[in-house]
Design a protein around this motif. Structure first.
Motif, PDB file in Angstrom:
ATOM      1  N   THR A  29       0.862  -1.183   0.000  1.00 42.77           N
ATOM      2  CA  THR A  29       0.000   0.000   0.000  1.00 42.77           C
ATOM      3  C   THR A  29       0.902   1.237   0.000  1.00 42.77           C
ATOM      4  O   THR A  29       1.819   1.340   0.808  1.00 42.77           O
ATOM      5  CB  THR A  29      -0.902   0.030   1.239  1.00 42.77           C
ATOM      6  N   ILE A  30       0.656   2.159  -0.921  1.00 43.25           N
ATOM      7  CA  ILE A  30       1.517   3.340  -1.062  1.00 43.25           C
ATOM      8  C   ILE A  30       0.672   4.608  -1.101  1.00 43.25           C
ATOM      9  O   ILE A  30      -0.491   4.594  -1.506  1.00 43.25           O
ATOM     10  CB  ILE A  30       2.377   3.263  -2.352  1.00 43.25           C
ATOM     11  N   LEU A  31       1.300   5.675  -0.661  1.00 43.92           N
ATOM     12  CA  LEU A  31       0.701   7.008  -0.754  1.00 43.92           C
ATOM     13  C   LEU A  31       1.522   7.790  -1.766  1.00 43.92           C
ATOM     14  O   LEU A  31       2.716   8.041  -1.552  1.00 43.92           O
ATOM     15  CB  LEU A  31       0.723   7.702   0.606  1.00 43.92           C
ATOM     16  N   VAL A  32       0.911   8.189  -2.884  1.00 43.41           N
ATOM     17  CA  VAL A  32       1.662   8.773  -4.001  1.00 43.41           C
ATOM     18  C   VAL A  32       0.871   9.897  -4.665  1.00 43.41           C
ATOM     19  O   VAL A  32      -0.345   9.989  -4.540  1.00 43.41           O
ATOM     20  CB  VAL A  32       1.990   7.701  -5.070  1.00 43.41           C
ATOM     21  N   ARG A  33       1.619  10.725  -5.384  1.00 44.75           N
ATOM     22  CA  ARG A  33       1.025  11.760  -6.231  1.00 44.75           C
ATOM     23  C   ARG A  33       1.174  11.347  -7.693  1.00 44.75           C
ATOM     24  O   ARG A  33       2.240  10.846  -8.097  1.00 44.75           O
ATOM     25  CB  ARG A  33       1.717  13.111  -6.021  1.00 44.75           C
ATOM     26  N   VAL A  34       0.143  11.547  -8.488  1.00 40.14           N
ATOM     27  CA  VAL A  34       0.227  11.316  -9.930  1.00 40.14           C
ATOM     28  C   VAL A  34       0.849  12.562 -10.570  1.00 40.14           C
ATOM     29  O   VAL A  34       0.293  13.660 -10.473  1.00 40.14           O
ATOM     30  CB  VAL A  34      -1.167  11.040 -10.531  1.00 40.14           C
ATOM     31  N   THR A  35       2.005  12.403 -11.205  1.00 42.94           N
ATOM     32  CA  THR A  35       2.681  13.565 -11.798  1.00 42.94           C
ATOM     33  C   THR A  35       2.501  13.653 -13.312  1.00 42.94           C
ATOM     34  O   THR A  35       2.483  14.749 -13.866  1.00 42.94           O
ATOM     35  CB  THR A  35       4.179  13.544 -11.474  1.00 42.94           C
ATOM     36  N   ARG A  36       2.383  12.493 -13.979  1.00 45.11           N
ATOM     37  CA  ARG A  36       2.219  12.524 -15.439  1.00 45.11           C
ATOM     38  C   ARG A  36       1.386  11.338 -15.904  1.00 45.11           C
ATOM     39  O   ARG A  36       1.483  10.251 -15.344  1.00 45.11           O
ATOM     40  CB  ARG A  36       3.582  12.469 -16.152  1.00 45.11           C
ATOM     41  N   VAL A  37       0.602  11.568 -16.948  1.00 49.78           N
ATOM     42  CA  VAL A  37      -0.181  10.502 -17.582  1.00 49.78           C
ATOM     43  C   VAL A  37      -0.079  10.697 -19.091  1.00 49.78           C
ATOM     44  O   VAL A  37      -0.284  11.802 -19.589  1.00 49.78           O
ATOM     45  CB  VAL A  37      -1.664  10.543 -17.147  1.00 49.78           C
ATOM     46  N   TRP A  38       0.264   9.638 -19.814  1.00 50.22           N
ATOM     47  CA  TRP A  38       0.286   9.732 -21.272  1.00 50.22           C
ATOM     48  C   TRP A  38       0.064   8.357 -21.889  1.00 50.22           C
ATOM     49  O   TRP A  38       0.287   7.331 -21.254  1.00 50.22           O
ATOM     50  CB  TRP A  38       1.604  10.335 -21.778  1.00 50.22           C
ATOM     51  N   GLU A  39      -0.373   8.366 -23.130  1.00 50.92           N
ATOM     52  CA  GLU A  39      -0.607   7.131 -23.871  1.00 50.92           C
ATOM     53  C   GLU A  39       0.615   6.776 -24.703  1.00 50.92           C
ATOM     54  O   GLU A  39       1.215   7.655 -25.343  1.00 50.92           O
ATOM     55  CB  GLU A  39      -1.822   7.269 -24.791  1.00 50.92           C
ATOM     56  N   ALA A  40       0.986   5.507 -24.686  1.00 49.94           N
ATOM     57  CA  ALA A  40       2.046   4.993 -25.559  1.00 49.94           C
ATOM     58  C   ALA A  40       1.398   4.567 -26.869  1.00 49.94           C
ATOM     59  O   ALA A  40       0.488   3.737 -26.874  1.00 49.94           O
ATOM     60  CB  ALA A  40       2.757   3.826 -24.902  1.00 49.94           C
ATOM     61  N   ILE A  41       1.863   5.169 -27.982  1.00 49.01           N
ATOM     62  CA  ILE A  41       1.233   4.961 -29.288  1.00 49.01           C
ATOM     63  C   ILE A  41       2.119   4.085 -30.180  1.00 49.01           C
ATOM     64  O   ILE A  41       3.330   4.277 -30.242  1.00 49.01           O
ATOM     65  CB  ILE A  41       0.961   6.309 -29.986  1.00 49.01           C
ATOM     66  N   ASN A  42       1.505   3.155 -30.872  1.00 45.15           N
ATOM     67  CA  ASN A  42       2.187   2.359 -31.884  1.00 45.15           C
ATOM     68  C   ASN A  42       2.385   3.225 -33.127  1.00 45.15           C
ATOM     69  O   ASN A  42       1.416   3.639 -33.761  1.00 45.15           O
ATOM     70  CB  ASN A  42       1.357   1.116 -32.232  1.00 45.15           C
ATOM     71  N   ARG A  44       3.417   2.553 -36.024  1.00 46.88           N
ATOM     72  CA  ARG A  44       3.098   1.946 -37.320  1.00 46.88           C
ATOM     73  C   ARG A  44       1.643   2.108 -37.707  1.00 46.88           C
ATOM     74  O   ARG A  44       1.320   2.337 -38.868  1.00 46.88           O
ATOM     75  CB  ARG A  44       3.471   0.460 -37.296  1.00 46.88           C
ATOM     76  N   ASN A  45       0.745   1.961 -36.716  1.00 47.59           N
ATOM     77  CA  ASN A  45      -0.678   2.027 -37.061  1.00 47.59           C
ATOM     78  C   ASN A  45      -1.464   3.042 -36.257  1.00 47.59           C
ATOM     79  O   ASN A  45      -2.672   3.189 -36.449  1.00 47.59           O
ATOM     80  CB  ASN A  45      -1.319   0.646 -36.898  1.00 47.59           C
ATOM     81  N   GLY A  46      -0.790   3.760 -35.327  1.00 49.13           N
ATOM     82  CA  GLY A  46      -1.454   4.812 -34.571  1.00 49.13           C
ATOM     83  C   GLY A  46      -2.339   4.338 -33.437  1.00 49.13           C
ATOM     84  O   GLY A  46      -3.043   5.144 -32.831  1.00 49.13           O
ATOM     85  N   THR A  47      -2.309   3.054 -33.106  1.00 57.77           N
ATOM     86  CA  THR A  47      -3.144   2.552 -32.014  1.00 57.77           C
ATOM     87  C   THR A  47      -2.471   2.769 -30.666  1.00 57.77           C
ATOM     88  O   THR A  47      -1.247   2.888 -30.572  1.00 57.77           O
ATOM     89  CB  THR A  47      -3.427   1.050 -32.202  1.00 57.77           C
ATOM     90  N   THR A  48      -3.277   2.795 -29.602  1.00 55.91           N
ATOM     91  CA  THR A  48      -2.755   2.966 -28.250  1.00 55.91           C
ATOM     92  C   THR A  48      -2.307   1.621 -27.698  1.00 55.91           C
ATOM     93  O   THR A  48      -3.092   0.662 -27.658  1.00 55.91           O
ATOM     94  CB  THR A  48      -3.831   3.568 -27.327  1.00 55.91           C
ATOM     95  N   LEU A  49      -1.057   1.546 -27.262  1.00 51.67           N
ATOM     96  CA  LEU A  49      -0.525   0.306 -26.698  1.00 51.67           C
ATOM     97  C   LEU A  49      -0.966   0.144 -25.243  1.00 51.67           C
ATOM     98  O   LEU A  49      -1.414  -0.922 -24.831  1.00 51.67           O
ATOM     99  CB  LEU A  49       1.002   0.306 -26.785  1.00 51.67           C
ATOM    100  N   HIS A  50      -0.815   1.194 -24.462  1.00 50.44           N
ATOM    101  CA  HIS A  50      -1.204   1.229 -23.059  1.00 50.44           C
ATOM    102  C   HIS A  50      -1.069   2.671 -22.585  1.00 50.44           C
ATOM    103  O   HIS A  50      -0.667   3.551 -23.360  1.00 50.44           O
ATOM    104  CB  HIS A  50      -0.338   0.286 -22.198  1.00 50.44           C
TER     105      HIS A  50
END
Length: 425
Positions: A29-42, A44-50
């Protein structure tokens, strides 16, 4: 009855820092701040990997959490940037080996037991954490994709938004550090737009920026940085290294009360930060190269008025009005595909299949009447040996033609009406 993870942490004193996490268990169990969020894009085809989420704790340690596509609707509506959360029951797994945004051995995976609860922000957790790289180390990182690069600097110049032949938009930004070293950062697509949207808030003040998630590239002989999916610009934030940089640069100027310069717009950003003189066509045709100089560079703003077919290659004729005469120059260079927006090989292939090879393809006709800024290279061959072909090194589209005044930085002959034949650029 289910227990509250935050209440449990407070009552039992369980570890709530990233350094105290235990591998091979899902009971952390951790107490954390979210500093960044982004999508990893393929790419070759422009799809979102994760989707990647960077988490930061009160000991200034950070780690990356990976949200898979089938989990986005569960976790991403909760995980807001700059907010604090208690996260429990997750998997601690080996981190990625390449394109790492966080220098950590492990990363976090969520699964069906994972619980996320928003926590009051008591400001015990820092708001920012970056993996800063000195400019002097970037040359040695060209081609290295193991770790993404974060840098800080004072924005010295920024350029024109360019559209490449594949349709992608880019923006060059020149940063300088406390050692007066410069680095060019190329921001692509949404990253370039984000930077330009942030600039007006500075209102003529100096701009200190953190740029994250970059890769080192090599253009000609110079190392530069290029944006990725993980890139984000943070301008004039309350961040200790930025404050130190500001004080160091103020000390170099010798006057801490004197304001540092705001960013300067240049059509084409150079690694040295020097402005490229803007010349009219008549001044280019009459330019003189100073003794001991191998070449001179200039820019010329001009409108395309027609396109000629030159034995399988297309020549772009440009014209501009100057104070002395109306002159015309012909552009013939492979960089013309940057103007056209379509690879020349494709155009030439279509032209060969056309019954009437003398007809200029419609895609070329679309650029007639548009105004561009051309960066030219003038060498001794142009002046001493009379070679009437100039190299076009960069091209950028602009809205309209403006009046041009010859720069005093380049010698020119007397301003007599031009009697030379049409020259090829």
């Amino acid at each position: 009855m289910e227990t509250n993870p935050l209440a449990t942490m407070k009552s039992t004193g369980e570890a709530n820092t990233l350094a105290a996490m235990k591998p091979n268990t899902d009971g952390n169990t951790i107490l954390v701040r979210v500093t960044r969020v982004w999508e990893a894009i393929n790419k070759r085809n422009g799809t979102t990997l994760h989707t990647n989420v960077v988490l930061l704790d009160q000991q200034d340690k950070h780690i990356m959490a990976v949200v898979r596509n089938n989990q986005k609707q569960i976790y991403l509506p909760i995980l807001k940037e700059d907010e604090v959360f208690v996260i429990s029951n997750f998997k601690l797994v080996p981190g990625p080996k390449q394109y790492k945004a966080v220098d950590a051995e492990h990363s976090i995976n969520f699964y069906y037991k994972t619980k996320i609860e928003k926590s009051p922000d008591t400001n015990v957790i820092p708001h920012y954490k970056f993996e800063l790289t000195p400019f002097s180390d970037i040359r040695n990182l060209v081609g290295n994709v193991n770790m993404l690069i974060d840098v800080i600097g004072l924005v010295k110049t920024y350029g024109q938004m360019d559209r490449r032949n594949n349709g992608a938009q880019k923006l060059d930004v020149l940063l300088t550090d406390s050692r007066s070293e410069n680095i060019v950062v190329t921001l692509w697509e949404d990253r370039s737009k984000q930077f330009l949207e942030l600039l007006p808030a500075c209102k003529g003040d100096p701009v200190f920026v953190v740029v994250t998630g970059l890769l080192a590239k090599k253009f000609s002989a110079e190392a530069s940085l290029s944006s990725t999916d993980a890139t984000r610009c943070y301008i004039n934030i309350d961040y200790a290294p930025l404050t130190c940089l500001k004080n160091e640069l103020a000390a170099i100027t010798g006057n801490k009360t004197a304001p540092l310069p705001p960013p300067k717009f240049e059509h084409f950003v150079t690694p040295t930060g020097e402005s490229i003189p803007e010349l009219s066509i008549s001044s280019i045709l009459e330019a003189l190269i100073p003794p001991g100089t191998l070449a001179i560079h200039c820019i010329c703003r001009a409108k395309i008025i027609s396109i000629l077919d030159g034995n399988g290659w297309f020549r772009v004729v440009i014209r501009i009005e100057d104070p002395t005469a109306s002159t015309t120059v012909t552009l013939f260079n492979k960089e013309a595909e940057q103007v056209i927006g379509v690879p020349l090989k494709k155009i030439l292939a279509e032209q060969e299949q056309d019954d009437d090879s003398t007809q200029v393809p419609p895609v070329l006709k679309n650029i007639i009447g548009k105004t561009f800024v051309f960066q030219l290279k003038i060498t001794p061959y142009n002046i001493i040996q009379g070679c009437e072909e100039y190299t076009v090194t960069r091209v950028s589209e602009v809205a309209e033609v403006s009046n041009i005044t010859a720069s005093p930085n380049i010698g020119t002959s007397s301003a007599t009406p031009l009697k030379k034949k049409q020259r090829v650029v």
